[in-house]
Structures are given as structure tokens and as C-alpha cells.
Enzyme design. Structure first.
Site, PDB file in Angstrom:
ATOM      1  N   ASP A   1      15.671  52.938 -47.449  1.00  0.00           N
ATOM      2  CA  ASP A   1      15.025  54.328 -47.913  1.00  0.00           C
ATOM      3  C   ASP A   1      15.933  55.397 -48.828  1.00  0.00           C
ATOM      4  O   ASP A   1      15.682  55.617 -49.586  1.00  0.00           O
ATOM      5  CB  ASP A   1      14.234  55.125 -46.700  1.00  0.00           C
TER       6      ASP A   1
ATOM      7  N   ARG B   1      20.223  60.096 -39.634  1.00  0.00           N
ATOM      8  CA  ARG B   1      18.711  59.761 -40.555  1.00  0.00           C
ATOM      9  C   ARG B   1      18.914  60.460 -41.947  1.00  0.00           C
ATOM     10  O   ARG B   1      19.895  61.160 -42.305  1.00  0.00           O
ATOM     11  CB  ARG B   1      17.607  60.522 -39.648  1.00  0.00           C
TER      12      ARG B   1
ATOM     13  N   GLU C   1      19.313  49.551 -34.035  1.00  0.00           N
ATOM     14  CA  GLU C   1      18.742  49.213 -35.594  1.00  0.00           C
ATOM     15  C   GLU C   1      19.976  49.421 -36.456  1.00  0.00           C
ATOM     16  O   GLU C   1      19.684  48.408 -37.537  1.00  0.00           O
ATOM     17  CB  GLU C   1      17.962  50.803 -35.654  1.00  0.00           C
TER      18      GLU C   1
HETATM   19  C1  DGY Z   1      11.028  55.533 -41.802  1.00  0.00           C
HETATM   20  O1  DGY Z   1       9.984  56.124 -41.195  1.00  0.00           O
HETATM   21  O2  DGY Z   1      12.211  55.918 -41.542  1.00  0.00           O
HETATM   22  C2  DGY Z   1      10.830  54.357 -42.494  1.00  0.00           C
HETATM   23  O3  DGY Z   1      11.842  53.353 -42.991  1.00  0.00           O
HETATM   24  C3  DGY Z   1       9.746  54.388 -43.740  1.00  0.00           C
HETATM   25  O4  DGY Z   1       9.146  53.247 -43.963  1.00  0.00           O
END
Ligand code: DGY
Length: 420
Positions: free
Chosen positions: A163, A196, A390
Site C-alpha cells: 500500500d 502504519r 505481520e
Molecule cells: C489495509 O487496510 O491496510 C489493507 O492493506 C488494504 O488492503
């Protein structure tokens, strides 16, 4: 370690819901994700083949009439995710997102069928599954390369699966954020915000999504009108391998696809051109802004997985990969760690991802056995020490992001129990 094998199986089973599996049971991803599910199905194939096929069948149950398999299927109407099923509002029988993800499913299916040595008669029982995946891959050619350039486009960073990779920084910087954008993030309350994507990334993700929705996710329009249109080396490599694997499966059921055969040749030719042999550099193409993107991302090396026929290209890819990680304690950082955009802890901007290691291991195992074995062992050691996280720091091995992460468990099992 036997206990880690048990723990991996337990992680998958604990994350399993009705015939599909969540990426984690920690509330971060409360639905079925496309490429996660394919990796998960492979993990199950090491101890419960029935669960593998259930996982795949449930994923395919969300296929749209045009052929697309969405990147998220919301089997349960959970509002605790942003953007949730209402925000996507696709109006399909299985609620879903309106974009897709790397179609690694085809490669996973072939691997399972080959490893389990299914006789022809048994493969034929899976004909309908194989034909649905054919329709999915043909969808990419039809709608993501309507000008038949030989390269597939992605129309949202979420489609890549990586992402917030620096790969997308430039094309994303050109996207004007929608006025009065309303949405509320949940992810950065569950996982540390520092691990994030940033607010500005999300503002743009939601802006692009809203724009696609305004066009009713009409695949004929999106390629030409989306605010984001990028040709990515990693994505095209996964597509090409998927398409080659599907051609193999089609033969087993006495079917063929000239459409795929022809495209694979063109796709391979064009993909190779995205790697400059002299400079040993990869180039992505930002089609929207007509510029090249040059970022040292591990996903570029997915080209090894595509099983390109040229030995020269493969040899140089391997040489370049060895340089890429040279000083690293833990393999592979998602972005080369001496690059200015590398961030040790932020999602796809630096951390180690187990699926990337698995893809590269698969790509290398017939081309450089010794190197492949190093990757296999290092990946296994990292997961055994730091559990099924993750992602991990390439500097310290620190586990980050979600806990009990399904694909880390599934691919750990796969690396531990197989050498094929
Ligand atoms: C997230 O919600 O971070 C996912 O990777 C989107 O697909």
C-alpha cells in the site's frame, strides 16, 4: 522446531471463520483478503487439504460477473474497518471492495496440485475453479491493458498489496485530496500509528476509492479515468507467473486460452524491458503522469518468480539481489535500507515481509539453490524467534504490525515442510 509448527497451525485455525480465514484475529483486518487467502490456502495444504480448497472456493465465490476477484470480501457485515462494505458499496451478491490484488491464487493452486500429485481425473474435478481463474486473468488483459501494450496497470496502491510503498510516492503526490473528505480510520488505533501509513496516504486512498465508486467501478472506464494508473514490475511479475501457471492447469483439463498464451509472450518481452541490464535498475511506469519511477523495492525482484526464459536476465537479477541485501542482518527489507525513503518500522516502507521472502525463494530455488536455501533458513529462523507477526525490522528482527498474522504462519509452515 516442532512447537512452532504446531503454533503456526493453531494460528491459522484460530483465525479461521466460516470457510475462510482472517489475515489476523486482532481486529485489524476483519474480512477475507485476496492474496492473503491464497497464501493461507497454501499453508493449509500442509495439513488440511479440505481447508485449502474451501479457502479458495470462498474467495472465488466473490468473483464479479466481469471476472474480477475483489481485494476484500466482506462476508460478515463488520463496520469496524475503513473503508467498510458500505463505503465501497459495490452492490454485488458478496459485499466487496471495488478493486483487486495480485492474482497469486493461480500459482498457489498449481503448486498445491503438483505437490499433491493429483492425477488428471482429479484435476478435472476442479475444472470450474480453473475456468473461473481463467476469466479473472483474462479480465486483467481486457480491462487493465485495453491498449494491448503488454503491461498490466494497477489503479489504486491497495491493488499492489504494498500500500504505502515509496514506489507510489510520486504518483500519489499528484492526487488532489477530495474536498470535505469524511472517513474515520480504525487501523492506527489497533497498531501503533508509527507502523502504519500516514494520514495523507489515507486521504488519497479514500479520494481515489471515492472516484472509482463515482464511476460505478465500471472496468471499461476506470483504466482511462482513474486518478492513479501505474505499471508495476512486481505486480506484472506475479501476473505473468499466474498466467503461465494457469495455462499449465488448462492443459491438464484439456482446455487452452490463446488469449493468455499470446499475452504471456508479449508481457514477458515488455516486463524484461522494465529492468535495465546495464544499470541494473528497475523502472515502474506512472502512466497517468507519463514518468518513470525508480525505487529499490524488494517487489521488483518478483521478476525472478516470473520464470523469465533469458538466463542473462536471471543471472543479473540474482547478482543485483545479492547487492540489495548485502549488509542486512534480517532478509529482505522491503525497501533497500540505504535509500532515503527507507523507514525501518513503517509498513511497506522498509520492514521485512514473509510473503516477499517466500515469493523470491520460489523464484530462486531452481536458479540458485544455495542462495534459495539461505533465504529459506533465515526466514524460518526469524519467524521462530519473533513469532507470526505481520512484518519485522531488518535491523533488529523486531516483530511489528498485527500479531497472529496468517500468511506469516502459513508461509512459515510451507518453507519449513517443503523444499519444492
Ligand atoms: C489495509 O487496510 O491496510 C489493507 O492493506 C488494504 O488492503
Amino acid at each position: 522446531m516442532k512447537s512452532s509448527i504446531k503454533a503456526a497451525k493453531r494460528t491459522l485455525i484460530n483465525n479461521r471463520r466460516l470457510n475462510y480465514t482472517l489475515p489476523t484475529n486482532t481486529k485489524l483486518y476483519p474480512a477475507q483478503w485476496n492474496w492473503d487467502s491464497a497464501f493461507i490456502a497454501l499453508g493449509y495444504s500442509n495439513f488440511n487439504l479440505d481447508y485449502s480448497f474451501k479457502e479458495i472456493e470462498t474467495l472465488i465465490s466473490g468473483q464479479w460477473d466481469d471476472g474480477m476477484i475483489p481485494h476484500i470480501l466482506f462476508h460478515i457485515k463488520n463496520l469496524n474497518y475503513t473503508p467498510n462494505y458500505k463505503a465501497w458499496n459495490c452492490g454485488k451478491k458478496v459485499s466487496s471492495s471495488g478493486i483487486t490484488q495480485p492474482p497469486i491464487l493461480a500459482s498457489i493452486l498449481r503448486l498445491i496440485i503438483e505437490r499433491k500429485k493429483f492425477p488428471k481425473k482429479k484435476i478435472i474435478e476442479y475444472s470450474s475453479l480453473i475456468l473461473k481463474i481463467k476469466k479473472y486473468l483474462e479480465w486483467f488483459i481486457r480491462y487493465r491493458d485495453p491498449k494491448n501494450t503488454g503491461l498490466i496497470s494497477i489503479l489504486h496502491p491497495w491493488e499492489s498489496g504494498y500500500d504505502n510503498s515509496p514506489l507510489w510516492d510520486k504518483p500519489m503526490s499528484r492526487i488532489k485530496i477530495e474536498n470535505n473528505l469524511i472517513y474515520k480510520r480504525k487501523d492506527n488505533k489497533i497498531v501503533k500509528a508509527s507502523q502504519r501509513p500516514l494520514k495523507i496516504d489515507y486521504d488519497r486512498y479514500v479520494t481515489i476509492k471515492n472516484d472509482l465508486k463515482k464511476m460505478n467501478y465500471d472496468p471499461k472506464k476506470l483504466y482511462f479515468k482513474s486518478k492513479f494508473n501505474v505499471v508495476d514490475v512486481g505486480f506484472n511479475s506475479l501476473f505473468l507467473k499466474a498466467s503461465k501457471d494457469l495455462v499449465f492447469l488448462l492443459e491438464k483439463i484439456n482446455k487452452s486460452s490463446n488469449f493468455l498464451n499470446k499475452y504471456n509472450l508479449l508481457n514477458e518481452q515488455k516486463l524484461i524491458k522494465l529492468f535495465n541490464l546495464k544499470k541494473m535498475k528497475f523502472y515502474n511506469k506512472d502512466l497517468k503522469n507519463n514518468t518513470l519511477i525508480e525505487i529499490p523495492s524488494i517487489t521488483n525482484f518478483f521478476m525472478l518468480f516470473a520464470d523469465i526464459k533469458s538466463d542473462l536476465v536471471n543471472r543479473n537479477l540474482i547478482k543485483s539481489l545479492k547487492k540489495y541485501y548485502k549488509k542486512e542482518k534480517f532478509l529482505f527489507p522491503s525497501i533497500k535500507s540505504n535509500h532515503k525513503l527507507f523507514e525501518e518500522k513503517r509498513y511497506w516502507r522498509g520492514p521485512v515481509w514473509i510473503n516477499c521472502n517466500w515469493i523470491i525463494y520460489q523464484g530462486l530455488k531452481k536458479k540458485d539453490k544455495k542462495f534459495a536455501e539461505i533465504i529459506r533458513k533465515k526466514t524460518i529462523n526469524l519467524v521462530e524467534k519473533k513469532k507470526f507477526r505481520e512484518y519485522y525490522s531488518c535491523k533488529t528482527g523486531l516483530g511489528m504490525g498485527a500479531k497472529n498474522f496468517s500468511w506469516s504462519a502459513a508461509l512459515y509452515l510451507d518453507l519449513k515442510l517443503n523444499r519444492t
